[in-house]
Design a protein around this motif. Sequence first.
Motif, mmCIF file in Angstrom:
data_model
loop_
_atom_site.group_PDB
_atom_site.id
_atom_site.type_symbol
_atom_site.label_atom_id
_atom_site.label_comp_id
_atom_site.label_asym_id
_atom_site.label_seq_id
_atom_site.Cartn_x
_atom_site.Cartn_y
_atom_site.Cartn_z
ATOM 1 N N ASN A 1 4.297 -3.092 -11.034
ATOM 2 C CA ASN A 1 4.678 -2.500 -9.754
ATOM 3 C C ASN A 1 6.020 -1.768 -9.917
ATOM 4 O OD1 ASN A 1 4.783 -1.792 -7.100
ATOM 5 N ND2 ASN A 1 5.459 -3.814 -6.379
ATOM 6 N N ILE A 2 6.037 -0.491 -9.687
ATOM 7 C CA ILE A 2 7.249 0.347 -9.815
ATOM 8 C C ILE A 2 7.620 0.824 -8.418
ATOM 9 C CG2 ILE A 2 8.237 2.418 -10.864
ATOM 10 C CD1 ILE A 2 6.120 2.182 -13.044
ATOM 11 N N ASN A 3 8.877 0.656 -8.115
ATOM 12 C CA ASN A 3 9.331 1.063 -6.776
ATOM 13 C C ASN A 3 9.059 2.535 -6.532
ATOM 14 O OD1 ASN A 3 10.281 -1.500 -6.160
ATOM 15 N ND2 ASN A 3 12.322 -1.066 -7.013
ATOM 16 N N ASP A 4 8.490 2.793 -5.347
ATOM 17 C CA ASP A 4 8.211 4.158 -4.899
ATOM 18 C C ASP A 4 7.432 4.918 -5.963
ATOM 19 O OD1 ASP A 4 8.177 6.194 -3.142
ATOM 20 O OD2 ASP A 4 10.248 6.884 -3.470
ATOM 21 N N ALA A 5 6.398 4.269 -6.486
ATOM 22 C CA ALA A 5 5.560 4.915 -7.500
ATOM 23 C C ALA A 5 4.089 4.505 -7.256
ATOM 24 C CB ALA A 5 5.992 4.504 -8.903
ATOM 25 N N GLU A 6 3.208 5.335 -7.734
ATOM 26 C CA GLU A 6 1.757 5.079 -7.619
ATOM 27 C C GLU A 6 1.173 5.059 -9.038
ATOM 28 O OE1 GLU A 6 -2.343 7.065 -5.844
ATOM 29 O OE2 GLU A 6 -0.403 8.087 -5.599
ATOM 30 N N ILE A 7 0.378 3.952 -9.305
ATOM 31 C CA ILE A 7 -0.268 3.804 -10.603
ATOM 32 C C ILE A 7 -1.780 3.780 -10.382
ATOM 33 C CG2 ILE A 7 -0.506 2.377 -12.669
ATOM 34 C CD1 ILE A 7 2.254 1.221 -12.060
ATOM 35 N N GLN A 8 -2.445 4.623 -11.127
ATOM 36 C CA GLN A 8 -3.912 4.668 -11.033
ATOM 37 C C GLN A 8 -4.506 4.442 -12.426
ATOM 38 O OE1 GLN A 8 -5.201 8.371 -9.321
ATOM 39 N NE2 GLN A 8 -4.212 7.963 -7.304
ATOM 40 N N ILE A 9 -5.606 3.667 -12.392
ATOM 41 C CA ILE A 9 -6.413 3.491 -13.609
ATOM 42 C C ILE A 9 -7.691 4.285 -13.386
ATOM 43 C CG2 ILE A 9 -7.548 1.878 -15.171
ATOM 44 C CD1 ILE A 9 -4.529 1.608 -15.104
ATOM 45 N N ILE A 10 -7.921 5.186 -14.306
ATOM 46 C CA ILE A 10 -9.056 6.109 -14.159
ATOM 47 C C ILE A 10 -9.975 5.928 -15.358
ATOM 48 C CG2 ILE A 10 -9.672 8.545 -13.953
ATOM 49 C CD1 ILE A 10 -6.812 9.005 -12.837
ATOM 50 N N ASP A 11 -11.320 5.912 -15.071
ATOM 51 C CA ASP A 11 -12.258 5.741 -16.185
ATOM 52 C C ASP A 11 -12.490 7.072 -16.850
ATOM 53 O OD1 ASP A 11 -13.813 7.231 -14.539
ATOM 54 O OD2 ASP A 11 -15.229 5.597 -14.041
ATOM 55 N N ALA A 12 -13.381 7.048 -17.814
ATOM 56 C CA ALA A 12 -13.628 8.228 -18.633
ATOM 57 C C ALA A 12 -14.197 9.351 -17.812
ATOM 58 C CB ALA A 12 -14.561 7.878 -19.790
ATOM 59 N N VAL B 1 -11.295 7.005 -9.991
ATOM 60 C CA VAL B 1 -10.178 6.098 -9.794
ATOM 61 C C VAL B 1 -10.707 4.694 -9.667
ATOM 62 C CG1 VAL B 1 -8.215 5.502 -8.336
ATOM 63 C CG2 VAL B 1 -8.836 7.921 -8.666
ATOM 64 N N LEU B 2 -10.284 3.798 -10.566
ATOM 65 C CA LEU B 2 -10.737 2.418 -10.551
ATOM 66 C C LEU B 2 -9.799 1.546 -9.722
ATOM 67 C CD1 LEU B 2 -11.774 2.047 -14.300
ATOM 68 C CD2 LEU B 2 -13.222 2.640 -12.355
ATOM 69 N N THR B 3 -8.530 1.817 -9.777
ATOM 70 C CA THR B 3 -7.567 1.006 -9.015
ATOM 71 C C THR B 3 -6.304 1.841 -8.787
ATOM 72 O OG1 THR B 3 -6.299 -1.045 -8.936
ATOM 73 C CG2 THR B 3 -6.523 -0.009 -11.089
ATOM 74 N N THR B 4 -5.549 1.464 -7.742
ATOM 75 C CA THR B 4 -4.300 2.150 -7.431
ATOM 76 C C THR B 4 -3.309 1.140 -6.880
ATOM 77 O OG1 THR B 4 -3.232 3.873 -6.135
ATOM 78 C CG2 THR B 4 -5.110 2.782 -5.121
ATOM 79 N N SER B 5 -2.054 1.373 -7.185
ATOM 80 C CA SER B 5 -1.002 0.447 -6.711
ATOM 81 C C SER B 5 -0.516 0.818 -5.316
ATOM 82 C CB SER B 5 0.192 0.461 -7.682
ATOM 83 O OG SER B 5 0.777 1.755 -7.732
ATOM 84 N N ALA B 6 -0.890 1.967 -4.834
ATOM 85 C CA ALA B 6 -0.456 2.394 -3.494
ATOM 86 C C ALA B 6 -1.436 1.865 -2.478
ATOM 87 C CB ALA B 6 -0.362 3.927 -3.446
ATOM 88 N N GLN B 7 -0.970 0.968 -1.631
ATOM 89 C CA GLN B 7 -1.848 0.368 -0.626
ATOM 90 C C GLN B 7 -2.344 1.410 0.369
ATOM 91 O OE1 GLN B 7 -2.869 -2.763 -0.810
ATOM 92 N NE2 GLN B 7 -1.570 -3.061 -2.656
ATOM 93 N N ALA B 8 -1.534 2.473 0.550
ATOM 94 C CA ALA B 8 -1.953 3.485 1.518
ATOM 95 C C ALA B 8 -3.010 4.401 0.952
ATOM 96 C CB ALA B 8 -0.732 4.301 1.954
ATOM 97 N N LYS B 9 -3.273 4.307 -0.344
ATOM 98 C CA LYS B 9 -4.231 5.212 -0.962
ATOM 99 C C LYS B 9 -5.414 4.450 -1.596
ATOM 100 C CE LYS B 9 -0.882 8.871 -1.935
ATOM 101 N NZ LYS B 9 -0.322 9.754 -2.957
ATOM 102 N N THR B 10 -5.712 3.316 -1.039
ATOM 103 C CA THR B 10 -6.864 2.558 -1.570
ATOM 104 C C THR B 10 -8.157 3.309 -1.336
ATOM 105 O OG1 THR B 10 -6.978 1.358 0.542
ATOM 106 C CG2 THR B 10 -5.738 0.320 -1.246
ATOM 107 N N GLY B 11 -8.136 4.244 -0.425
ATOM 108 C CA GLY B 11 -9.326 5.039 -0.156
ATOM 109 C C GLY B 11 -9.678 5.952 -1.303
#
Length: 613
Positions: free
Chosen positions: A92-103, A107-117
């Motif tokens: 978790n990085i302050n004021d940052a968004e982390i996404q795991i993307i497949d091949a 988007v598989l996952t995101t650290s931004a709760q506002a962008k779970t969509g």
Amino acid sequence: MKGLRIFQTIQSKIITIYILLILMAMQLIGIYFVRTMERSFIDNFAYSLKGQADVLAGFAEPYLAENQSAASSAEGKKSYAELNGIVNNLFNINDAEIQIIDANGIVLTTSAQAKTGLIGQKNIQAEVVSALQGIKDIESETIDNNGQRRKVVAQPIGDGAKVLGAVYIVASMESLYGTMNRINKIFLSGTGIALTLTVFLGVILAHTITNPIKAITRQATAMAEGNFNQLVSVKGQDEIGQLGNAFNHMTNRLKEALSLNEEEREKLASVLSNMNDGVIATNDQGVIIVVNRQAKQMLQLGNEDITERSISEVLGIAEEKIGHYVQNEHQTATIQIGGEEEGDFITLRVVFTPIHRRDKGITGTIAMLHDVTEQEQLEDARREFVANVSHELRTPLTTMKSYLEALDDGAIEDPALAHRFVGVMRNETERMIRLVNDLLHLSRLDSRNALISKVPTNIPDMLEEVADRFSFQLHQKAISIEIDAGADIQSVMLDRDQIDQVLDNLVSNAIKYTPEGGAIALRATLTEKAWLEIAVQDNGIGIPRKDLTRIFDRFYRVDKARSRNMGGTGLGLSIAREIVKAHGGTIALDSELNQGTRVTFALPVQQMEGEPA
């Protein structure tokens, strides 16, 4: 322009230079420091994000590999939930968004709760596309809709040629720039403090430089006003100290030079003021710059200031003639100045001398004025004297020659005529003898070779004897004579023979020019100042007023023909004047035409009474 006056002093210029130098140095250092710090912060920030992306890619690689294998979908979902927890908890990085993307870019996952969509949707960002192609260390900077600067990092997941997915991180850089802004403010504050200290130190340092210069300036101003008694205070041996020493040395030398110059000027002024000759100096334009008192007196200018006037105007000589006198060898001119009385002139000889200056030629003129009036008068008197003597001798000699020729022609045979001719020649000879004797007497008086032998003389007796000597002539013309001598006048010291000659000349003239039946008076009085005054007065034909000024001149006659016929030589009054002057006295004549003449001479009694008999 008034605003720029502060930059007209060395002190303000030094302070301004120091401020500009410090400001320029701080700006250069600040720009380099800020740019370097900014680049370092950004590089470190990017390096940190890349490092986290690499670690996160390592964690996410097993999950993605397992997800792409033939495992059941339930286990796959379980792995993504764990991966989501790792992303949200460990990375978790302050004021940052982390996404795991497949091949496939999903988007598989995101650290931004506002962008779970966004989970399950495809990320088509350029950085993601590049990372899925196996390109590592992808980074860029973007500005979102809110104007915030963000750092984008994308890192492929997988090893070798097979890319399992990508780690996509978007982190805000506002905190980094905030830190940099705080550092810039600190730097600007430091710069302001440094500038303040620079101004303070610059003022102090400028004072150490400008104060000696101000002192030298004040001394120079005092020197310009004529004060050479002050010296510059030297507090060091630096360049300014050396300048102060040199200025003090120059002050002393200049003081000595001006003192010598003042002495020379005073000497020159003293010489000029005490010269018997007049001096006028002009510049190259002929304008008078120096004139002494004697020149003003000669030119009868009184106290008039003639400086700044033209010498041509003052001397009455044309400028062309003055230039001719200055340029040529003949540098002498003669001018005449009108005297106080009508017909009286002062003759001046002016000698012009050019003033030469090296490499500049003639830069002025000096005119020397010599009063030659007396010389000219003496020369005129000499010429007149020679002419008069020649005339006085030629007349009897001509008469004698004519009578001798008449005797030689036969008149000697006639006793009566010959006797008369011889009598005339005897009279002419006696006249020439009297003339020569008078001339010799005058010569002795002029050369002061005539001895004055003073003896006690009874004045009343002397006057009576004079009357007795002329009793026959007085009786012939029926002229009465009156003798009046004060009772307080008895014995006086004087040269009896010389004074007798004076009285004889005066009484003889009175008898000659007094008509028959006239009167002559001899009076002697003693003045309050102990002077003996003897006056000879007649009521004869008198002398015209125009002739009174020259009556004592040699050979001067009012009526030349009548005087010569009476046997006069024209030297009697001149001899009388010289005898009286030899006694230290004075003689004066006052006359009115057809009213009579009074001749008075005065002799100092006290001086004579103090001498031995």
